[in-house]
Each structure stands twice: as C-alpha cells, then as structure tokens.
Design an enzyme around this catalytic site. Structure first.
Site, PDB file in Angstrom:
ATOM      1  CE  LYS A  74     -13.365  49.271  58.718  1.00  0.00           C
ATOM      2  NZ  LYS A  74     -12.245  49.295  59.653  1.00  0.00           N
ATOM      3  CG  ASN A  95     -15.470  51.490  66.798  1.00  0.00           C
ATOM      4  OD1 ASN A  95     -16.315  52.359  66.579  1.00  0.00           O
ATOM      5  ND2 ASN A  95     -14.332  51.438  66.128  1.00  0.00           N
ATOM      6  CB  THR A 132     -15.916  46.587  70.557  1.00  0.00           C
ATOM      7  OG1 THR A 132     -15.949  47.415  69.400  1.00  0.00           O
ATOM      8  CG2 THR A 132     -16.523  45.236  70.207  1.00  0.00           C
ATOM      9  CG  ASP A 190     -11.810  44.043  60.955  1.00  0.00           C
ATOM     10  OD1 ASP A 190     -12.933  44.550  61.062  1.00  0.00           O
ATOM     11  OD2 ASP A 190     -10.873  44.566  60.334  1.00  0.00           O
ATOM     12  CB  SER A 199      -5.534  40.848  66.835  1.00  0.00           C
ATOM     13  OG  SER A 199      -6.187  42.070  67.124  1.00  0.00           O
ATOM     14  N   GLY A 256       0.803  42.141  67.542  1.00  0.00           N
ATOM     15  CA  GLY A 256       1.632  41.932  66.346  1.00  0.00           C
ATOM     16  C   GLY A 256       1.360  43.017  65.314  1.00  0.00           C
ATOM     17  N   GLY A 295       0.476  44.561  61.600  1.00  0.00           N
ATOM     18  CA  GLY A 295      -0.371  44.175  60.467  1.00  0.00           C
ATOM     19  C   GLY A 295      -1.763  43.771  60.930  1.00  0.00           C
TER      20      GLY A 295
HETATM   21  O1  RIB Z   1     -10.351  47.230  60.337  1.00  0.00           O
HETATM   22  C1  RIB Z   1      -9.102  47.287  59.719  1.00  0.00           C
HETATM   23  C2  RIB Z   1      -9.256  47.334  58.241  1.00  0.00           C
HETATM   24  O2  RIB Z   1      -9.888  48.549  57.880  1.00  0.00           O
HETATM   25  C3  RIB Z   1      -7.975  47.309  57.457  1.00  0.00           C
HETATM   26  O3  RIB Z   1      -7.567  46.009  57.127  1.00  0.00           O
HETATM   27  C4  RIB Z   1      -8.282  48.178  56.253  1.00  0.00           C
HETATM   28  O4  RIB Z   1      -8.222  47.497  55.041  1.00  0.00           O
HETATM   29  C5  RIB Z   1      -9.659  48.747  56.508  1.00  0.00           C
HETATM   30  O5  RIB Z   1     -10.634  48.051  55.853  1.00  0.00           O
END
Ligand code: RIB
Length: 311
Positions: free
Chosen positions: A43, A187, A223, A255, A285, A288, A290
């Site tokens: 995060k 959230n 959120t 994030d 975000s 996509g 990932g």
């Molecule tokens: O918020 C998403 C994130 O939560 C991921 O990237 C994972 O690593 C966890 O930290």
C-alpha cells in the site's frame, strides 16, 4: 503552473502475486486459475507510485527483505524517479509479499505477509528526519508497525507537515494517537472496523464520519467504491460521486486514490476538487490488470479528466 508537491511515504513495499480465477478452491481441493500477474505492490509503495505518476516529487521510507524481491523493489522506485535513499534491506527476513485473488467481476481478496515491513521502526523515521522535514505531506498506512505510524503522526504534527493516514488494512487503533492527523481516509470496511458502524451507503458513511470527527479526527474522507467518496469536516459533509469505468481488477484502487489526492491537494486544488479528481484516478486504475502497473500517468489522466468534464 501548479506547484510541484513534495510527498514522503512512510510505509510498506510488497511484491504482488495475483491470480485471476473464476472460482476459489475448497479445503483440500486443487483447481485451475485463468491468469497470473507478478508486480510491485504494497500500500505504501503503491501510494508513492501514484503520487509520482501524478507529478509529485516523492520520497519513500521503507524496508525490504534480503531476497530476490528486495533489490528489484528498490530498483523499481529508482526507475520511477522516487527517492529510495531511505529504503533499506533487512537481513534474514523476506520481503513483504501479497498473494492476491481476483474474481471475474474484478473484486480482489488479499493476504499480506508483512516480512521486512515489520522492521520499519521509529528510529528509522528519525534517521530520515531531514528528508521528511523537507516534505509538504507525509502519507501513512497500516502495513508497518503501529508504533511507527503513531510516531510519524507526532513527527508530522511537531514539524507542521500535512499528514494523511490510510488505515489499511484495518486494525483496532488508538483514536487519541491519530487526533493530530490532517486527513483520515478509510474505505467502507476499514471505517466499519474502526468505528463499529456499518458503512454500506452514503448515509451510513455520513453517520460514521460524524462519529470519527467527534472522537477528535480533524478531517475524514471515506472512500465508497462505486458510491464515490464522502468528505467530512467540522463544517459538514460533501459527497463526490464515482466515475463509471469498465473494471477488470480493483486491486490498488484505494492506493491510487490516496497518492493522487495527496498530489492534487499539494498542488493547491480545493479539497473537494482534489477528491473528485482522485475518484477518477482511482476508477481508472481498475481498468488495467495489476496494482502499480495499472496506474495512469499525469498526461493520460489529464486527457481523461478533460474528456469527462467538457462544459
Ligand atoms: O492495496 C493493494 C495492496 O495491498 C497490494 O499491492 C498488496 O501488496 C497489499 O498491500
């Protein structure tokens, strides 16, 4: 030209191992998934990358393990132009990792193994004091020890630096320790876990935000996914609706919101305007696969914002 914010993130860095699957195994069962993605996450790191891609100067304070992932995580920060002077390897510990499972609707389930993130201590904040004091905003989450989070909030308050806390993943907290925050941004599920009040819609979010404000938190943004975000302060509440997109993977959307909000606010935009833009940045975000690799750069974001806000 907008001011270029200087944002420091004191937080986690993980490697995300994401499996896309139409179903999930029962105990003792083996099933086939449909797709796999390996990428940088965590995060804290995600928020740093979102802020950087939105145009901020970004400084990361973090710990990684002495495995394959440690040096590549540091390299990833450097490649993106994030100052990683205070990202150090810890011996004898794994890097933080996150096995993530994404269902066909794009919704995710995440298990985080914190590894080296747990080694980030208040002394490391002191060691990075010069860099932190040069920032105009410090961003925190809950994938590092709580003592470090509370210590950094005090540090920011003492040095009059704007401080944003994203209480993710949720855990019981000392509300007194966060009273000096500028922004508290959970959230729905984190708001519920911390306040004990269900948050399923905007009305429930308003009631929850009132409770958090009454306990001393100065400004709250909850959120709400497809319901947008609620901005709350002593003067009242304002709701910013969500933007419609075709979502394939929601991992890291929270994030994306935090990193982009910190940047838009740091550029001098009014709060509600910064929230609206962060809503769009977060929504985009999810289009996509990932986490960090699904975040838009500033030019792409600005084009999308302009297209959706034609008068
Ligand atoms: O918020 C998403 C994130 O939560 C991921 O990237 C994972 O690593 C966890 O930290």
């Amino acid at each position: 030209m907008a001011k270029r914010p200087r944002i420091a993130v004191v937080g986690s860095a993980n490697v995300d191992l994401t499996t896309f699957s139409n179903q999930f195994p029962k105990p003792g069962e083996t099933i086939f998934g449909q797709k796999f993605d390996l990428g940088f996450g965590g995060k804290g790191a995600n928020q740093a990358v979102a802020a950087r891609l939105c145009g901020a100067d970004v400084f990361m304070v973090a710990r990684v393990g002495d495995d394959l992932f440690g040096p590549s995580t540091i390299k990833n920060f450097e490649n993106l132009g994030i100052d990683a002077t205070h990202v150090r390897q810890v011996t004898g510990v794994s890097s933080g990792v996150a096995p993530i499972f994404v269902d066909p609707s794009g919704q995710n389930r995440i298990i985080v193994v914190k590894g080296a993130n747990d080694a980030l201590k208040p002394a490391d904040v002191d060691a990075a004091a010069d860099v932190l004091k040069s920032a105009d905003c410090i961003v925190l989450q809950f994938e590092i020890p709580l003592e470090t989070v509370y210590y950094t909030i005090k540090f920011a308050h003492k040095n009059r630096i704007r401080c944003i806390l994203n209480p993710a993943p949720a855990q019981p907290i000392d509300l007194n320790a966060i009273a000096h925050l500028d922004y508290f941004i959970p959230n729905e599920s984190e708001a519920f876990a911390i306040s004990g009040m269900p948050v399923c819609d905007v009305d429930e979010a308003s009631r929850c935000a009132s409770k958090l404000l009454a306990s001393g938190v100065r400004r709250v943004i909850i959120t709400l996914g497809e319901n947008g975000s609620l901005l709350a302060g002593s003067e009242g509440m304002q709701h910013a609706p969500a933007y419609t997109v075709k979502s394939v993977d929601s991992t890291g959307a929270g994030d994306a919101f935090i990193g982009s909000f910190a940047t838009f606010l740091g550029e001098g935009l009014p709060e509600l305007e910064a929230v609206k833009r962060a809503n769009l940045y977060a929504a985009l975000s999810t289009t996509g696969v990932g986490t960090q690799k699904s975040f838009y750069d500033r030019a792409r974001f600005d084009a999308e914002w302009a297209a959706r806000n034609k008068s």
